[in-house]
Design an enzyme around this catalytic site. Sequence first.
Site, PDB file in Angstrom:
ATOM      1  N   GLY A 235      15.532 -29.181 -15.963  1.00 58.34           N
ATOM      2  CA  GLY A 235      15.647 -28.376 -17.169  1.00 58.34           C
ATOM      3  C   GLY A 235      16.848 -27.448 -17.180  1.00 58.34           C
ATOM      4  O   GLY A 235      17.568 -27.289 -16.188  1.00 58.34           O
ATOM      5  N   HIS A 236      17.035 -26.796 -18.326  1.00 57.19           N
ATOM      6  CA  HIS A 236      18.198 -25.931 -18.510  1.00 57.19           C
ATOM      7  C   HIS A 236      18.158 -24.721 -17.577  1.00 57.19           C
ATOM      8  O   HIS A 236      17.109 -24.176 -17.265  1.00 57.19           O
ATOM      9  CB  HIS A 236      18.342 -25.483 -19.968  1.00 57.19           C
ATOM     10  CG  HIS A 236      17.143 -24.799 -20.539  1.00 57.19           C
ATOM     11  ND1 HIS A 236      16.971 -24.625 -21.878  1.00 57.19           N
ATOM     12  CD2 HIS A 236      16.052 -24.242 -19.967  1.00 57.19           C
ATOM     13  CE1 HIS A 236      15.846 -23.988 -22.115  1.00 57.19           C
ATOM     14  NE2 HIS A 236      15.273 -23.742 -20.961  1.00 57.19           N
ATOM     15  N   ASN A 237      19.346 -24.368 -17.101  1.00 58.73           N
ATOM     16  CA  ASN A 237      19.554 -23.204 -16.229  1.00 58.73           C
ATOM     17  C   ASN A 237      18.920 -23.339 -14.850  1.00 58.73           C
ATOM     18  O   ASN A 237      18.811 -22.351 -14.115  1.00 58.73           O
ATOM     19  CB  ASN A 237      19.065 -21.915 -16.894  1.00 58.73           C
ATOM     20  CG  ASN A 237      19.914 -21.525 -18.087  1.00 58.73           C
ATOM     21  OD1 ASN A 237      19.628 -21.928 -19.215  1.00 58.73           O
ATOM     22  ND2 ASN A 237      20.970 -20.774 -17.843  1.00 58.73           N
TER      23      ASN A 237
END
EC number: 2.3.1.191
Length: 343
Positions: A235-237
């Site tokens: 996922g993002h980050n």
Amino acid sequence: MARLLSELAGLLGLELRGEDRAIEGVNTLEAAGPAEVSFLANPKYTHLLANTRAGAVIVTAEHADAVPCALVSTNPYFDFGRTLALFSKPQGSLSGVSDMAFVHPEAELGEGCTVYPFAFIGPRARIGAGSVLFPGVYVGEDCRVGAGCLLYPNAVLMAGTEIGNGCILHAGVVLGADGFGFARTDFGIQKIPQVGTVRLGNDVEVGANTAIDRSVLGVTTVGDSTKIDNLVQIGHNVEMGRNCLIVSQVGISGSTKVGDDVTMAGQVGVAGHLSIGNGVTLGPKSGVAKSIPDGETMGGAPAVDKATYMRTLTVMPKLPDMYKRIGKLEKELEELKKLAAKE
């Protein structure tokens, strides 16, 4: 091309014990013939040494006397891989940049790059020397691809994605798609723009149909030498360290930090905004809902320490019988209570 065992020993830095001979390939212990090399890495297959027809076997010193001809290694599996590389032919037969590829005039290609038909390289993208882009590869604007990378068919690098030297992206990999960011409002679910990027270190390998999402802000990162299997979602980050092994169908939610030398077995799920320490090992189908300190081995859903997890595995098959026994004991207890009440 055939090679003498003595030549292989010299190239790999191994000790040859036995008669020198020409070798033409590599095979399993069961299938190898006199002109092929095999290996033993797992002790449970030691019994196969007695009947193998292999011309030589890569083994540890402990097993060298069990075969007529041995290449003695401290890490047979690794040296088997190096031997395999000497005899294997890389995929692909073209070289140079195809006229049927689209290369934007502002893109930069290093020396010796190969770009197959129907690849797309966008404006200001930079491709390092010796990299190979197979058909259908998409490299968006402002991307950076290091030297010696392999991008297999239909790998996608969305705008601004960066990968280091020696990376391998298998078919269908998507780097830099939007992260899963949405806000609930009185007028429906609204998208939060994902304006960050993805950055992979050197020697990272990503399996087929894996997705690593761009960050909301900042960078989603994967450290040097990390290996990611097929069908993984990052996922993002997320910030992932070096030398991690991430097996198929793992899902890591946004903003989680993963340390160095972490192993996640198949179908592990990790919640968001957690910290997974260095050297952590997670067993298959582990469900991680809280942060884990360095060096822990855990399993189960929710994930618990290894000792507790192993006890749980031992008890679970017994639960139906235990349920019946408890039911029987409860009935007997009720009967005893009734008898006691009459007295």
